[in-house]
Design an enzyme around this catalytic site. Structure first.
Site, PDB file in Angstrom:
ATOM      1  CE  LYS A 127     -95.642 141.956  18.651  1.00  0.00           C
ATOM      2  NZ  LYS A 127     -95.975 142.096  17.223  1.00  0.00           N
ATOM      3  NE  ARG A 166    -100.547 144.450  21.153  1.00  0.00           N
ATOM      4  CZ  ARG A 166    -100.264 143.581  20.217  1.00  0.00           C
ATOM      5  NH1 ARG A 166    -100.515 143.856  18.966  1.00  0.00           N
ATOM      6  NH2 ARG A 166     -99.755 142.423  20.522  1.00  0.00           N
ATOM      7  NE  ARG A 189     -98.000 134.128  13.130  1.00  0.00           N
ATOM      8  CZ  ARG A 189     -98.008 135.294  13.740  1.00  0.00           C
ATOM      9  NH1 ARG A 189     -97.081 135.592  14.617  1.00  0.00           N
ATOM     10  NH2 ARG A 189     -98.951 136.172  13.462  1.00  0.00           N
ATOM     11  NE  ARG A 241    -101.954 134.756  16.062  1.00  0.00           N
ATOM     12  CZ  ARG A 241    -101.161 135.783  16.401  1.00  0.00           C
ATOM     13  NH1 ARG A 241     -99.977 135.546  16.927  1.00  0.00           N
ATOM     14  NH2 ARG A 241    -101.558 137.015  16.204  1.00  0.00           N
ATOM     15  NE  ARG A 250    -102.865 140.289  13.645  1.00  0.00           N
ATOM     16  CZ  ARG A 250    -102.196 139.205  13.242  1.00  0.00           C
ATOM     17  NH1 ARG A 250    -102.731 138.381  12.359  1.00  0.00           N
ATOM     18  NH2 ARG A 250    -101.013 138.945  13.723  1.00  0.00           N
TER      19      ARG A 250
HETATM   20  P1  AP5 Z   1     -93.577 136.221  15.012  1.00  0.00           P
HETATM   21  O1  AP5 Z   1     -92.330 136.145  15.813  1.00  0.00           O
HETATM   22  O2  AP5 Z   1     -94.647 135.225  15.287  1.00  0.00           O
HETATM   23  O3  AP5 Z   1     -94.133 137.720  15.002  1.00  0.00           O
HETATM   24  P2  AP5 Z   1     -94.878 138.576  16.126  1.00  0.00           P
HETATM   25  O4  AP5 Z   1     -94.348 139.963  16.039  1.00  0.00           O
HETATM   26  O5  AP5 Z   1     -94.833 137.876  17.429  1.00  0.00           O
HETATM   27  O6  AP5 Z   1     -96.325 138.563  15.483  1.00  0.00           O
HETATM   28  P3  AP5 Z   1     -97.783 138.507  16.069  1.00  0.00           P
HETATM   29  O7  AP5 Z   1     -98.668 138.266  14.884  1.00  0.00           O
HETATM   30  O8  AP5 Z   1     -97.874 137.535  17.195  1.00  0.00           O
HETATM   31  O9  AP5 Z   1     -98.024 139.939  16.554  1.00  0.00           O
HETATM   32  P4  AP5 Z   1     -99.382 140.621  16.761  1.00  0.00           P
HETATM   33  O10 AP5 Z   1     -98.975 141.830  17.476  1.00  0.00           O
HETATM   34  O11 AP5 Z   1    -100.191 140.800  15.562  1.00  0.00           O
HETATM   35  O12 AP5 Z   1    -100.201 139.503  17.579  1.00  0.00           O
HETATM   36  P5  AP5 Z   1    -100.488 139.276  19.107  1.00  0.00           P
HETATM   37  O13 AP5 Z   1    -100.605 137.834  19.333  1.00  0.00           O
HETATM   38  O14 AP5 Z   1     -99.568 140.048  19.958  1.00  0.00           O
HETATM   39  O15 AP5 Z   1     -93.133 136.105  13.484  1.00  0.00           O
HETATM   40  C1  AP5 Z   1     -94.074 136.074  12.435  1.00  0.00           C
HETATM   41  C2  AP5 Z   1     -93.651 135.060  11.360  1.00  0.00           C
HETATM   42  O16 AP5 Z   1     -92.449 135.503  10.719  1.00  0.00           O
HETATM   43  C3  AP5 Z   1     -93.325 133.656  11.904  1.00  0.00           C
HETATM   44  O17 AP5 Z   1     -93.758 132.692  10.986  1.00  0.00           O
HETATM   45  C4  AP5 Z   1     -91.787 133.644  12.038  1.00  0.00           C
HETATM   46  O18 AP5 Z   1     -91.258 132.341  11.881  1.00  0.00           O
HETATM   47  C5  AP5 Z   1     -91.379 134.565  10.890  1.00  0.00           C
HETATM   48  N1  AP5 Z   1     -90.164 135.339  11.211  1.00  0.00           N
HETATM   49  C6  AP5 Z   1     -89.880 135.964  12.395  1.00  0.00           C
HETATM   50  N2  AP5 Z   1     -88.700 136.603  12.316  1.00  0.00           N
HETATM   51  C7  AP5 Z   1     -88.234 136.379  11.058  1.00  0.00           C
HETATM   52  C8  AP5 Z   1     -87.047 136.802  10.359  1.00  0.00           C
HETATM   53  N3  AP5 Z   1     -86.137 137.575  10.953  1.00  0.00           N
HETATM   54  N4  AP5 Z   1     -86.904 136.397   9.074  1.00  0.00           N
HETATM   55  C9  AP5 Z   1     -87.869 135.634   8.452  1.00  0.00           C
HETATM   56  N5  AP5 Z   1     -88.990 135.208   9.065  1.00  0.00           N
HETATM   57  C10 AP5 Z   1     -89.178 135.590  10.349  1.00  0.00           C
HETATM   58  O19 AP5 Z   1    -101.928 139.937  19.228  1.00  0.00           O
HETATM   59  C11 AP5 Z   1    -103.052 139.360  18.594  1.00  0.00           C
HETATM   60  C12 AP5 Z   1    -104.300 140.148  18.930  1.00  0.00           C
HETATM   61  O20 AP5 Z   1    -104.522 140.136  20.342  1.00  0.00           O
HETATM   62  C13 AP5 Z   1    -104.290 141.637  18.565  1.00  0.00           C
HETATM   63  O21 AP5 Z   1    -104.682 141.834  17.230  1.00  0.00           O
HETATM   64  C14 AP5 Z   1    -105.285 142.211  19.573  1.00  0.00           C
HETATM   65  O22 AP5 Z   1    -106.614 141.978  19.151  1.00  0.00           O
HETATM   66  C15 AP5 Z   1    -105.038 141.379  20.810  1.00  0.00           C
HETATM   67  N6  AP5 Z   1    -104.036 142.005  21.699  1.00  0.00           N
HETATM   68  C16 AP5 Z   1    -102.747 141.612  21.891  1.00  0.00           C
HETATM   69  N7  AP5 Z   1    -102.118 142.432  22.766  1.00  0.00           N
HETATM   70  C17 AP5 Z   1    -103.031 143.355  23.146  1.00  0.00           C
HETATM   71  C18 AP5 Z   1    -102.991 144.494  24.003  1.00  0.00           C
HETATM   72  N8  AP5 Z   1    -101.885 144.862  24.660  1.00  0.00           N
HETATM   73  N9  AP5 Z   1    -104.124 145.230  24.135  1.00  0.00           N
HETATM   74  C19 AP5 Z   1    -105.255 144.896  23.490  1.00  0.00           C
HETATM   75  N10 AP5 Z   1    -105.356 143.852  22.653  1.00  0.00           N
HETATM   76  C20 AP5 Z   1    -104.257 143.089  22.473  1.00  0.00           C
END
Ligand code: AP5
Length: 222
Positions: free
Chosen positions: A18, A94, A129, A158, A169
């Protein structure tokens, strides 16, 4: 008269790409990127009361309660920049309660992008990552290595990017994804997220170009 700006949501499992795609989308389309996870991490870094509470849930891979998340996101969506340039909402909503809240506030997206990536790839992406604390840029030790030694030396991991925490997660994601999807079925575009960064962007770019054309076309007929 100018066409209304784009309003986009992007969703997918942890590490489905994402944030990476949001970098590419904002660069081309100039939308304001609003990432729920980034906003929460900023609260943690600031040491606020909300941040302290949020960290307890994030440590367990659970959703942070709506009382904290809903207002935080709403304020960013209401910001003058988001109103003017359009928004790209990442990792929100979410749960069905979050999507209902958005609707009540009057925020209706044009498109809901779902990144689909097989689970075995997700774990590898999480563990490799790294983030640049200076620029906020996302790297991967194998797939997107840092450009210079200087950047490599300052990369950080992270706190929730461990093998054990990503499983929690993922579990939370599976529990909620269907409920959210059902709210946006008519505007959902499913994108195969397992290809290279550029291949994935190609699919998203195609959908956004089409959407912009539709919006501009509509404008021509009124
Ligand atoms: P990356 O682009 O960083 O992936 P991402 O989908 O953004 O992953 P996140 O881990 O940030 O998602 P998440 O939903 O778990 O975390 P969030 O911060 O939202 O890519 C990942 C890796 O792969 C990178 O190293 C990248 O370089 C590599 N990559 C990307 N594309 C690639 C490709 N095509 N080929 C090869 N490699 C690739 O949420 C964290 C926490 O916050 C949650 O667990 C929850 O506790 C809380 N939270 C967040 N949103 C909410 C909400 N709406 N409500 C309640 N709690 C929430």
């Amino acid at each position: 008269r100018k066409a209304e700006p784009l309003r986009i949501m992007i969703s997918g499992a942890p590490a489905s790409g994402k944030g990476t795609q949001c970098e590419l989308i904002t660069k081309k389309y100039g939308l304001v990127h609003i990432a729920a996870g980034d906003l929460l991490r900023a609260e943690i870094t600031a040491g606020s009361e909300n941040g302290k509470q949020a960290k307890e849930y994030m440590d367990k891979g659970q959703l942070v309660p709506d009382e904290i998340v809903v207002t935080m996101v709403k304020e960013r969506l209401n910001g003058p920049d988001s109103q003017e340039k359009g928004w790209l909402l990442d990792g929100y909503p979410r749960s069905s309660s979050q999507s209902i809240a958005l609707k009540e506030f009057g925020f209706q997206p044009d498109l809901f992008i779902l990144l689909e990536v097989p689970e075995e790839i997700l774990v590898e992406r999480v563990v490799g990552r790294r983030l640049d604390p200076v620029t906020g840029k996302i790297y991967h030790l194998k797939y997107s290595p840092p450009e210079t030694e200087e950047i490599a030396a300052r990369l950080a991991q992270r706190f929730d990017d461990t093998d054990e925490k990503v499983k929690l997660r993922l579990h939370t994601h599976h529990q909620n994804v269907e409920a959210v999807l059902s709210m946006y079925k008519d505007i959902t575009v499913k994108v195969k997220g397992s290809g290279s960064k550029q291949e994935v962007f190609g699919q998203i770019d195609g959908a956004l170009t089409q959407l912009l054309e539709q919006k501009q076309g509509k404008l021509g007929t009124v």
